[in-house]
Motif scaffolding. Structure first.
Motif, short mmCIF file in Angstrom:
data_model
loop_
_atom_site.label_atom_id
_atom_site.label_comp_id
_atom_site.label_asym_id
_atom_site.label_seq_id
_atom_site.Cartn_x
_atom_site.Cartn_y
_atom_site.Cartn_z
N ALA A 1 -11.40 -11.54 -5.06
CA ALA A 1 -11.03 -10.26 -5.67
C ALA A 1 -10.47 -10.50 -7.05
CB ALA A 1 -10.01 -9.54 -4.81
N ASP A 2 -10.94 -9.72 -8.02
CA ASP A 2 -10.38 -9.80 -9.38
C ASP A 2 -8.96 -9.27 -9.36
OD1 ASP A 2 -12.69 -10.83 -10.39
OD2 ASP A 2 -13.52 -8.90 -10.98
N SER A 3 -8.75 -8.19 -8.59
CA SER A 3 -7.43 -7.55 -8.53
C SER A 3 -6.61 -8.21 -7.41
CB SER A 3 -7.63 -6.07 -8.23
OG SER A 3 -6.42 -5.45 -8.00
N GLN A 4 -5.29 -8.25 -7.63
CA GLN A 4 -4.41 -8.91 -6.65
C GLN A 4 -3.87 -7.91 -5.64
OE1 GLN A 4 -3.92 -12.37 -6.85
NE2 GLN A 4 -5.55 -12.11 -8.34
N LYS A 5 -3.22 -8.43 -4.63
CA LYS A 5 -2.47 -7.65 -3.63
C LYS A 5 -3.34 -6.65 -2.85
CE LYS A 5 1.88 -7.97 -6.15
NZ LYS A 5 2.84 -7.27 -6.96
N LEU A 6 -4.55 -7.01 -2.52
CA LEU A 6 -5.38 -6.15 -1.68
C LEU A 6 -5.28 -6.67 -0.25
CD1 LEU A 6 -8.62 -5.75 -3.83
CD2 LEU A 6 -6.55 -4.39 -3.86
N ALA A 7 -5.06 -5.76 0.68
CA ALA A 7 -4.91 -6.19 2.08
C ALA A 7 -5.80 -5.34 2.98
CB ALA A 7 -3.44 -6.06 2.49
N PRO A 8 -6.97 -5.89 3.37
CA PRO A 8 -7.80 -5.11 4.29
C PRO A 8 -7.11 -4.95 5.65
CG PRO A 8 -8.77 -7.27 3.85
CD PRO A 8 -7.56 -7.16 3.00
N ASN A 9 -7.38 -3.85 6.32
CA ASN A 9 -6.80 -3.63 7.64
C ASN A 9 -7.31 -4.68 8.61
OD1 ASN A 9 -5.36 -1.41 6.81
ND2 ASN A 9 -7.05 -0.01 7.21
N LYS A 10 -6.46 -5.03 9.57
CA LYS A 10 -6.83 -6.09 10.52
C LYS A 10 -7.22 -5.47 11.85
CE LYS A 10 -3.95 -9.55 8.37
NZ LYS A 10 -2.67 -10.21 8.38
N ASN A 11 -8.12 -6.17 12.54
CA ASN A 11 -8.45 -5.79 13.92
C ASN A 11 -8.79 -4.30 14.03
OD1 ASN A 11 -8.82 -6.90 16.42
ND2 ASN A 11 -6.77 -6.34 17.15
N SER B 1 -5.02 -0.75 -8.91
CA SER B 1 -5.49 -2.00 -8.30
C SER B 1 -6.94 -1.81 -7.85
CB SER B 1 -4.60 -2.42 -7.13
OG SER B 1 -4.53 -1.40 -6.18
N GLY B 2 -7.54 -2.90 -7.43
CA GLY B 2 -8.93 -2.85 -6.93
C GLY B 2 -9.98 -2.80 -8.01
N GLU B 3 -9.57 -2.99 -9.28
CA GLU B 3 -10.56 -2.94 -10.35
C GLU B 3 -11.41 -4.21 -10.32
OE1 GLU B 3 -7.24 -2.89 -10.83
OE2 GLU B 3 -6.65 -1.17 -12.07
N GLY B 4 -12.62 -4.12 -10.89
CA GLY B 4 -13.50 -5.28 -10.95
C GLY B 4 -14.21 -5.53 -9.64
#
Lengths: 200, 341
Positions: free
Chosen positions: A127-137, A155-158
């Protein structure tokens, strides 16, 4: 003609054809250049929020006898699936990726499986952008929508790439299961985040 | 000879640089093989430059919603543009997907006001614009109408086209949605009206859970919702389970089933009360509702607790090792003390 002259001639030719087309286009402008007011501003044009497709999930098969007698968990045959999202908008609005599973139906008879649960385990590959947390389970039952990754404002750019491993589908014990080939649609929806106020 | 090699290297480097420069001058190629959408924002857009529609509309008017759809791939694509209503998913997020979820409190909805779905075929690297029309009621509407233009790729995935397999198969489908928010009066602030409609014990095949159906009766979306849930025994008032969930949001005139787990305590069959405390901004709500757990349900719950308790032999070994080390240090210290005396 010496070798060095030959080379310099060739280099001049290459330089000429190597000139970017945009530069040539800019030169055709009819507007006179005002030496007192040189313009240094420029425009960056945003484009789209988009994602790339990836291959379908195929699962191992099991005997009807097993599902008649107990709960069965089928694992995805492919070890890993990756999904890439590109946020080239330049708006910093954030986005959300969600998944919706349809009913799981038998190809020929149209019979459905009762209460199947699809479990997705996304992780962030790059990920270009930091601090992204996909949901788990993430547990999906038919016709329900679950968020996979919520990306807040700024956030989430790029480029963002998600990896899905250990994807399973759990079928509860059911005596009236039909033998056959079962399919379902897994719909991935990408949407921009909209601003929402607190309650009034 | 050496000089010749030097010139060749120099030439090669320069050629590569020039080729690179030429590409640099051209627009970058889309890396995605999927389609992309972009709204063409009209003059009545309230947030300029946003990637969704947020419009002030006039009662009795017809609002055009135009969307550019691009197919960057090298194969023909068929996409369907469908108007959808904003709903609240059970995860407590605003969803813009085709759904049958409706709340009877809605005065009108986006799908009722908007023209029907359109199917478009896009040649490789083709861009098309699609316009859907939304008819604003003559008397306008309260608060906001929230929906979206849902664009789904109808082209079967490649593996699906080729497959004759007999295995269980999930076909991936891809969709992009552009939210649409419509307001007649942008200064109107409506007091949020939330209700707990019902509490049910969810008939999960393995572990029973609760669902609290929460309704937003207001034609306005809201966010930053925090829900604190407590499960109490009716007879004693003893709290047996707690759960806190935050950062939730609700669409206007919508409902969702908030899932609540029954905690980690062993339960007995009987009567219980679910207590909910909700907050969003300066507003707060308290709801209570009774429910009953059957013998079969508590049996399932109690069995799941035994399964969930992880065997942690390392913890026991850590305790034994720690005690042994402490005893040895103590013995050494005592021995030294005695030797000194």
């Amino acid at each position: 003609m010496t070798k060095s002259q030959q080379l310099s001639g060739l280099l001049s030719f290459l330089l000429l054809i190597g000139t970017p087309l945009t530069t040539l286009a800019a030169d055709t402008s009819d507007k006179p250049i005002d030496p007192q007011k040189s313009t240094t501003g420029f425009e960056i044009i945003g484009s789209n929020l988009q994602f790339s497709s990836f291959s379908d999930f195929k699962f191992e098969s099991d005997k009807a006898e097993n599902i008649i007698n107990h709960e069965v968990t089928l694992h995805s045959i492919d070890k890993e699936h990756t999904l890439a999202i590109q946020d080239y908008r330049g708006t910093h609005e954030g986005w959300t990726l969600s998944a919706t599973m349809s009913n799981v139906t038998e190809k020929d008879s149209g019979r459905t499986i009762k209460q199947p649960t699809l479990t997705l385990n996304p992780t962030l590959s790059t990920a270009d952008s930091q601090k992204l947390a996909p949901n788990k389970n993430i547990r999906l039952t038919p016709t329900t929508t679950q968020p996979v990754l919520n990306v807040a404002e700024n956030s989430g750019e790029g480029n963002t790439q998600l990896s899905f491993t250990n994807t399973t589908i759990t079928i509860p014990k059911q005596y009236d299961i039909s033998a056959g080939t079962y399919t379902a649609d897994l719909k991935w929806t990408l949407a921009p985040i909209t601003k929402v106020d607190t309650a009034q | 000879m050496i000089r010749h090699q030097y010139y060749c290297r120099y030439l090669l480097t320069l050629v590569l640089c020039l080729v690179g420069l030429n590409f640099w001058g051209l627009p970058s190629q889309a890396t995605s093989k999927n389609f992309s959408t972009q709204p063409q924002l009209p003059k009545n857009q309230l947030i300029p430059g946003a990637s969704y529609y947020n419009l002030k509309v006039i009662p009795g008017s017809e609002q055009s919603l135009t969307l550019s759809i691009t197919n960057p791939s090298d194969q023909t694509k068929t996409v369907k543009v469908t108007p959808v209503n904003a709903t609240t998913a059970d995860s407590g997020t605003i969803a813009y997907v085709p759904s049958n979820r409706q709340d009877e409190s809605a005065e009108t909805t986006f799908t009722k006001m908007t023209s029907v779905a359109v199917t478009v075929q896009l040649a490789p690297r083709q861009q098309k614009t699609v316009t859907l029309k939304t008819k604003i009621p003559a008397n306008g509407f309260q608060g906001e109408i929230r929906g979206g233009l849902f664009v789904a790729d109808l082209t079967p995935s490649q593996s699906n086209q080729q497959s004759n397999s007999t295995q269980f198969h999930l076909n991936n489908r891809f969709a992009e949605v552009t939210p649409v928010i419509l307001r007649c009066n942008i200064d109107q602030k409506l007091r949020t009206n939330l209700k707990l409609a019902q509490v049910t014990v969810n008939p999960q095949p393995t572990v029973p859970t609760l669902t609290a159906k929460l309704r937003n009766l207001t034609p306005a979306a809201f966010g930053q919702l925090k829900i604190q849930a407590k499960v109490a025994e009716k007879a004693t008032g003893k709290i047996v389970a707690t759960q806190t969930t935050d950062q939730l949001a609700m669409a206007p005139n919508s409902w969702f089933n908030h899932p609540i787990t029954l905690g980690k305590q062993t339960l007995a069959a009987g009567h219980y009360i679910l207590k909910l405390d909700l907050t969003s901004g300066k507003r707060d709500w308290h709801f209570e509702a009774p429910f009953q757990l059957s013998k079969q349900q508590v049996k399932q719950h109690n069995i799941s607790l035994k399964k969930a308790t992880p065997a942690r032999p390392w913890g026991r070994w850590l305790l034994i090792s720690g005690t042994t080390v402490s005893l040895l240090i103590g013995a050494y210290w005592l021995g030294r003390r005695q030797a000194h005396s």
